[in-house]
Motif scaffolding. Structure first.
Motif, short mmCIF file in Angstrom:
data_model
loop_
_atom_site.label_atom_id
_atom_site.label_comp_id
_atom_site.label_asym_id
_atom_site.label_seq_id
_atom_site.Cartn_x
_atom_site.Cartn_y
_atom_site.Cartn_z
N LEU A 1 0.54 -1.35 -0.15
CA LEU A 1 -0.08 -0.56 0.10
C LEU A 1 1.36 1.77 -0.30
O LEU A 1 1.95 1.09 0.73
CB LEU A 1 -0.70 -0.52 1.14
N ARG A 2 0.25 2.54 -1.37
CA ARG A 2 1.09 3.47 -1.24
C ARG A 2 0.24 4.10 0.00
O ARG A 2 -0.29 3.88 1.03
CB ARG A 2 0.46 4.19 -1.87
N GLU A 3 1.19 5.48 0.95
CA GLU A 3 0.27 5.88 2.56
C GLU A 3 -0.44 6.51 1.61
O GLU A 3 -1.15 7.96 0.74
CB GLU A 3 1.51 7.58 2.46
N GLY A 4 -1.55 6.77 2.64
CA GLY A 4 -3.11 7.07 2.89
C GLY A 4 -3.57 6.20 2.31
O GLY A 4 -4.42 6.60 1.88
N GLU A 5 -3.17 4.92 1.61
CA GLU A 5 -4.43 3.99 1.23
C GLU A 5 -4.78 3.29 1.80
O GLU A 5 -4.25 2.77 2.69
CB GLU A 5 -3.73 3.14 -0.63
N ASP A 6 -6.08 2.51 1.55
CA ASP A 6 -6.71 1.92 2.43
C ASP A 6 -6.77 0.29 1.99
O ASP A 6 -6.41 0.30 0.94
CB ASP A 6 -8.16 2.21 2.58
N PRO A 7 -6.45 -0.62 3.08
CA PRO A 7 -5.91 -2.03 2.37
C PRO A 7 -7.27 -2.61 1.78
O PRO A 7 -7.07 -3.18 0.80
CB PRO A 7 -6.39 -2.99 3.69
N SER A 8 -8.52 -2.08 1.09
CA SER A 8 -9.87 -2.13 0.24
C SER A 8 -8.22 -1.39 -1.13
O SER A 8 -9.69 -2.56 -1.73
CB SER A 8 -10.48 -1.43 0.25
N ILE A 9 -8.42 -1.27 -1.43
CA ILE A 9 -7.33 -0.85 -2.88
C ILE A 9 -7.01 -2.06 -3.19
O ILE A 9 -6.90 -2.37 -4.29
CB ILE A 9 -7.24 0.29 -2.50
N LEU A 10 -6.11 -2.69 -2.22
CA LEU A 10 -5.64 -4.01 -3.02
C LEU A 10 -6.58 -4.58 -3.51
O LEU A 10 -6.42 -5.54 -4.84
CB LEU A 10 -5.20 -4.77 -1.78
N LYS A 11 -8.27 -5.02 -3.43
CA LYS A 11 -8.94 -5.74 -4.19
C LYS A 11 -9.41 -4.99 -5.23
O LYS A 11 -9.70 -5.26 -6.14
CB LYS A 11 -10.41 -5.70 -3.41
N THR A 12 -9.14 -3.49 -5.95
CA THR A 12 -8.95 -2.95 -6.87
C THR A 12 -8.77 -3.42 -7.88
O THR A 12 -8.47 -3.02 -8.99
CB THR A 12 -9.63 -1.14 -6.97
N LEU A 13 -7.25 -3.62 -7.83
CA LEU A 13 -6.34 -3.80 -8.66
C LEU A 13 -6.00 -5.17 -9.23
O LEU A 13 -6.14 -6.29 -8.10
CB LEU A 13 -4.75 -3.26 -7.91
N SER A 14 -5.29 -4.71 -10.49
CA SER A 14 -5.22 -6.51 -11.02
C SER A 14 -4.00 -7.05 -10.95
O SER A 14 -3.51 -6.40 -9.66
CB SER A 14 -4.75 -6.45 -12.24
N PRO A 15 -4.01 -7.98 -10.73
CA PRO A 15 -2.70 -8.74 -10.32
C PRO A 15 -1.63 -8.21 -10.81
O PRO A 15 -0.20 -8.28 -9.88
CB PRO A 15 -3.20 -10.56 -11.15
N GLU A 16 -1.60 -8.13 -12.27
CA GLU A 16 -0.34 -7.44 -13.45
C GLU A 16 -0.08 -6.45 -12.18
O GLU A 16 1.14 -6.11 -11.81
CB GLU A 16 -0.52 -7.29 -14.16
N GLN A 17 -1.29 -4.82 -11.92
CA GLN A 17 -0.42 -4.06 -11.52
C GLN A 17 -0.19 -4.32 -9.72
O GLN A 17 0.91 -4.47 -9.06
CB GLN A 17 -2.19 -3.51 -10.67
N LEU A 18 -0.54 -5.54 -8.79
CA LEU A 18 0.24 -5.48 -7.92
C LEU A 18 1.66 -6.76 -7.81
O LEU A 18 2.33 -6.41 -7.20
CB LEU A 18 -0.92 -7.02 -6.76
#
Length: 608
Positions: free
Chosen positions: A247-264
């Motif tokens: 996670l980047r500064e200020g991001e909530d863990p829920s943002i990880l669900k919105t990212l594609s596997p490639e982005q992760l």
């Protein structure tokens, strides 16, 4: 199409598949950018979007195959931008990671992917005695394309990537060559394709006969999508809680669900680079990794202390350096998918697979300092998401409550249900959403999507465009369910040839009439009938539609096992069932409706 030779068209299909990295039938501006960057043309995002807009006839922000063909024609006539020519092969003007074709007119990426996929299949299935006679598959002489023709390898790989998707009892095995072999092989491949759809794999323009004919880019495209699911399955916060460290500064863990596997995976690589004190960062798995320097640092950072890696001299040629790097990966038992040539040429698909394999073996992410609340995706959400993605919607849906909020996925679904219902002049383009005032334009799109739902007589009391835009879960699910239901019933209505809307009671009546005419004693009162929980009405209906297709010795007293068998057998006879076995056992009326409706579609197609 007549002005393009069959050979050129075949190459175009192969090239499209190469740059369509996620295999969903669309090339995004990002994927186009990676291809151009690998060829030495690094364009900013706005220029990439302008390039896409030149040939994006349906204004959905991506390039589909028909538009790709028009790009080819336009390039030959000088009607599209010269940048497309940066990755054109001299033989027939087709985009290629290498920019050239070999003497036989085949792009080397096909051979490279064949080698990579053969190696992966051999490693994953080597302990399965049922495919011992198929293995090892050779990377030469089209052995792969011969050995997947009967569907068994495909079935095994689907279950390898998504365990339990196909009930093994439904697979035709130990087939002997003869008049029934062709029939049994075709059944297996229909099972494969419909099971792939249920996982959200887009199989647009892929049929059983294409796989039998061994059409290479289609076989490889399907295999990649299957392999991709398995490779990315572990990139999950529930399995790797340490993903919160990305996670980047200020991001909530829920943002990880919105990212594609490639982005992760890109975030993971960059996190490891930061931990190693290396200033380099990547934005793709093509041009940014061609010199192997990121890989060299990554391997050192994630390697356990008990494995000694060799130093990699940077003075070597790029291919020699890549080979030394891969020798270190071999020490970690992670040399898979790529060759030195694939690294240097920036083959995005195979490099993505290589990095995913590294992550799966050595995530090197410490658990979070504090417990993280993880909200898992529900069965209902996953089913809807897979249904959408299997239709080839764009943008690809990673998370239901954020990826619908610009309206485009909904418009695609409405257009599938009733072609022409969407007035694209009323739709704010994806490009306009990225400019100032884009949020308001996205909300306007969502409002228009709700209006379209009302035109189709959806029950949308209390649901507004702002609810879709803000991802209000219950209301979004309400809209999506009605879309899925309308889509299924629209297929029935087309087959029936009538103008009357098909109702739930019509499907129930058909089920009971079909069962009765086949001499079955099972029946249903409605889609909530407890009698459905043991799957007997579904199993009997399948056998009524296709006599002697059911092996009743496989029917048990175990409701869940019966449901697994029923769903796989439904897919095997041609039903595009997205429901899960648990939906039948629990008698989920929404999903049960779709099961019976899909079987009704199969019966109507058979009658026609």
């Amino acid at each position: 199409m007549a002005e393009i030779s069959d050979e050129a068209l075949a190459e175009l299909k192969e090239t499209f598949a190469e740059h369509d990295v996620d295999g969903n039938g669309h090339i995004t501006s990002k994927e186009l950018g990676n291809a151009l960057k690998a060829a030495g043309e690094d364009l900013p995002g706005y220029q990439l979007r302008e390039l896409v807009a030149e040939i994006d006839s349906n204004k959905n922000g991506t390039i589909e195959f028909n538009e790709f063909i028009e790009m080819f024609k336009g390039l030959k006539s000088g009607k599209v931008s010269a940048q497309f020519g940066k990755v054109i092969s001299p033989k027939s003007g087709i985009v290629s990671n290498e920019g050239k074709a070999d003497a036989g007119g085949k792009h080397s990426y096909t051979d490279e992917e064949t080698v990579a996929f053969v190696d992966y299949i051999n490693s994953q299935l080597k302990s399965d005695p049922e495919v011992a006679s198929y293995l090892p598959i050779s990377e030469k002489n089209k052995d792969l394309f011969e050995k997947v023709k009967d569907g068994i390898i495909f079935c095994k790989m689907i279950n390898n990537s998504a365990p339990g998707t196909i009930d093994e009892r439904a697979i035709n095995k130990n087939m002997k060559k003869g008049y029934r072999y062709v029939y049994l092989r075709h059944e297996n491949l229909i099972l494969v394709l419909n099971s792939a759809l249920s996982l959200g794999i887009s199989i647009v323009n892929i049929g059983a006969q294409d796989l039998i004919d061994g059409i290479q880019h289609l076989v490889l495209g399907l295999l990649w999508q299957i392999i991709r699911i398995g490779l990315f399955a572990k990139i999950d916060l529930n399995l790797i809680p340490g993903l919160v460290r990305l996670l980047r500064e200020g991001e909530d863990p829920s943002i990880l669900k919105t990212l594609s596997p490639e982005q992760l995976l890109i975030r993971w690589v960059n996190y490891q680079m930061e931990q190693a004190g290396d200033p380099r960062r990547i934005t793709n798995f093509s041009g940014d990794i061609k010199d192997s320097e990121v890989y060299i640092t990554l391997l050192r950072q994630i390697c356990p202390n008990d494995i000694n890696l060799n130093p990699v001299p940077l003075s070597n040629s790029l291919e020699q350096r890549a080979e030394k790097m891969l020798q270190n990966a071999s020490k970690m038992k992670c040399r898979a998918f790529i060759t030195p040539k694939d690294v240097v040429n920036g083959n995005s698909k195979l490099n993505t697979a290589f990095v995913a394999n590294l992550f799966n073996n050595y995530p090197a992410l410490d658990p979070p300092d504090e417990d993280t609340v993880v909200i898992e995706e529900t069965r209902e959400e996953k089913t809807y998401r897979n249904w959408m993605n299997s239709l080839g919607v764009r943008p690809y849906v990673n998370y239901l409550y954020t990826d619908l909020n610009n309206g485009f996925v909904l418009f695609k679904l409405f257009d599938e249900i009733k072609p022409g219902i969407v007035d694209w002049n009323k739709v704010n383009s994806l490009d306009s959403l990225k400019k100032h005032g884009g949020q308001m334009k996205a909300l306007e799109n969502c409002n228009y999507a709700v209006d379209l739902g009302k035109q189709l007589k959806f029950s949308l009391v209390g649901i507004g465009g702002s609810d879709i835009y803000n991802g209000v879960q219950t209301l979004t699910l309400g809209m999506v369910w009605q879309l899925m239901r309308a889509y299924t019933l629209s297929l029935l209505q087309k087959l029936s040839g009538g103008s009357d809307v098909i109702k739930d009671c019509d499907i129930v009546s058909w089920v009971n009439e079909k069962l009765s005419s086949a001499g079955r004693t099972s029946s249903i009162k409605n889609f909530k009938d407890p009698a459905i929980s043991n799957s007997r009405p579904v199993i009997d209906l399948i056998d009524a539609i296709k006599p002697e297709s059911i092996n009743y010795s496989n029917v048990e007293n175990d409701d869940l096992q019966n449901a697994k068998y029923a769903i796989s057998m439904a897919r095997k006879i041609g039903a595009r069932v997205y429901a899960l076995p648990e939906d039948i056992v629990e008698v989920n009326p929404k999903m049960v409706l779709t099961v019976f409706a899909c079987l009704m579609i199969v019966d109507m197609q058979k009658t026609e």
